[in-house]
Design a protein around this motif. Structure first.
Motif, mmCIF file in Angstrom:
data_model
loop_
_atom_site.group_PDB
_atom_site.id
_atom_site.type_symbol
_atom_site.label_atom_id
_atom_site.label_comp_id
_atom_site.label_asym_id
_atom_site.label_seq_id
_atom_site.Cartn_x
_atom_site.Cartn_y
_atom_site.Cartn_z
ATOM 1 N N VAL A 18 0.837 -1.201 0.000
ATOM 2 C CA VAL A 18 0.000 0.000 0.000
ATOM 3 C C VAL A 18 0.873 1.253 0.000
ATOM 4 N N ILE A 19 1.871 1.279 0.867
ATOM 5 C CA ILE A 19 2.747 2.452 0.956
ATOM 6 C C ILE A 19 3.462 2.690 -0.371
ATOM 7 N N LEU A 20 4.017 1.640 -0.915
ATOM 8 C CA LEU A 20 4.729 1.766 -2.183
ATOM 9 C C LEU A 20 3.787 2.175 -3.306
ATOM 10 N N GLY A 21 2.595 1.582 -3.347
ATOM 11 C CA GLY A 21 1.617 1.944 -4.368
ATOM 12 C C GLY A 21 1.203 3.402 -4.278
ATOM 13 N N MET A 22 1.007 3.894 -3.062
ATOM 14 C CA MET A 22 0.632 5.296 -2.885
ATOM 15 C C MET A 22 1.756 6.230 -3.333
ATOM 16 N N ALA A 23 2.987 5.896 -2.985
ATOM 17 C CA ALA A 23 4.125 6.735 -3.372
ATOM 18 C C ALA A 23 4.327 6.732 -4.887
ATOM 19 N N GLU A 24 4.221 5.571 -5.499
ATOM 20 C CA GLU A 24 4.371 5.484 -6.951
ATOM 21 C C GLU A 24 3.259 6.245 -7.665
ATOM 22 N N ARG A 25 2.043 6.139 -7.147
ATOM 23 C CA ARG A 25 0.910 6.844 -7.752
ATOM 24 C C ARG A 25 1.076 8.357 -7.588
ATOM 25 N N ALA A 26 1.537 8.779 -6.414
ATOM 26 C CA ALA A 26 1.776 10.206 -6.178
ATOM 27 C C ALA A 26 2.821 10.742 -7.156
ATOM 28 N N GLU A 27 3.855 9.954 -7.388
ATOM 29 C CA GLU A 27 4.890 10.367 -8.335
ATOM 30 C C GLU A 27 4.317 10.447 -9.756
ATOM 31 N N ALA A 28 3.518 9.472 -10.135
ATOM 32 C CA ALA A 28 2.904 9.463 -11.463
ATOM 33 C C ALA A 28 1.960 10.655 -11.652
ATOM 34 N N LEU A 29 1.300 11.066 -10.588
ATOM 35 C CA LEU A 29 0.382 12.207 -10.642
ATOM 36 C C LEU A 29 1.106 13.544 -10.466
ATOM 37 N N ARG A 30 2.418 13.501 -10.371
ATOM 38 C CA ARG A 30 3.281 14.680 -10.261
ATOM 39 C C ARG A 30 3.141 15.425 -8.938
ATOM 40 N N TYR A 31 2.782 14.709 -7.873
ATOM 41 C CA TYR A 31 2.851 15.317 -6.550
ATOM 42 C C TYR A 31 4.301 15.693 -6.293
ATOM 43 N N ALA A 32 4.516 16.719 -5.490
ATOM 44 C CA ALA A 32 5.875 17.176 -5.203
ATOM 45 C C ALA A 32 6.551 16.335 -4.127
ATOM 46 N N SER A 33 5.771 15.827 -3.165
ATOM 47 C CA SER A 33 6.395 15.157 -2.025
ATOM 48 C C SER A 33 5.461 14.179 -1.335
ATOM 49 N N VAL A 34 6.061 13.265 -0.625
ATOM 50 C CA VAL A 34 5.350 12.392 0.314
ATOM 51 C C VAL A 34 6.119 12.429 1.633
#
Length: 116
Positions: A18-34
């Motif tokens: 879950v953690i990895l999926g959320m971080a990868e998705r955030a990166e794909a959506l161009r979020y700046a940070s986690v």
């Protein structure tokens, strides 16, 4: 404007997938940070106290749940992502030796290409 969010560090969502999926998705959506959170343990003295931020007075998820260590989580996320910035929303230094914590953060920063 840049957006970021905190990843779960405890409870049912605090699993590697879950953690990895959320971080990868955030990166794909161009979020700046986690960010990761820091509560290695809850003091035993909090077991009988009232939590003021919920209607029930209980800590969300209860006090008997596993907590993931934030610096280890950052290194895990650094390996699995390429662009997104990584940080801690809180780091409770008295839980750790401050010199060792600083060295760990500096090492993660180097290994992640300056993203911590």
């Amino acid at each position: 404007m840049e957006f970021g969010f905190s990843l779960p560090g405890r409870g049912p969502l605090a699993t590697p997938d879950v953690i990895l999926g959320m971080a990868e998705r955030a990166e794909a959506l161009r979020y700046a940070s986690v960010f990761v959170t820091d509560h290695v343990v809850l003091p035993a003295s909090t077991a009988g106290s009232v939590y003021p931020y919920s209607e029930s007075g209980h800590f969300p998820g209860g006090s008997r749940q596993d907590y993931l260590e934030p610096l280890v989580m950052l290194s895990y996320l650094a390996r699995a992502t390429r662009r997104i910035k990584l940080g801690t929303s809180v780091l409770v230094i008295p839980y750790r030796n401050p010199l060792v914590a600083a060295k760990m953060l500096a090492t993660i920063d180097v290994l992640s290409g300056g993203r911590v």
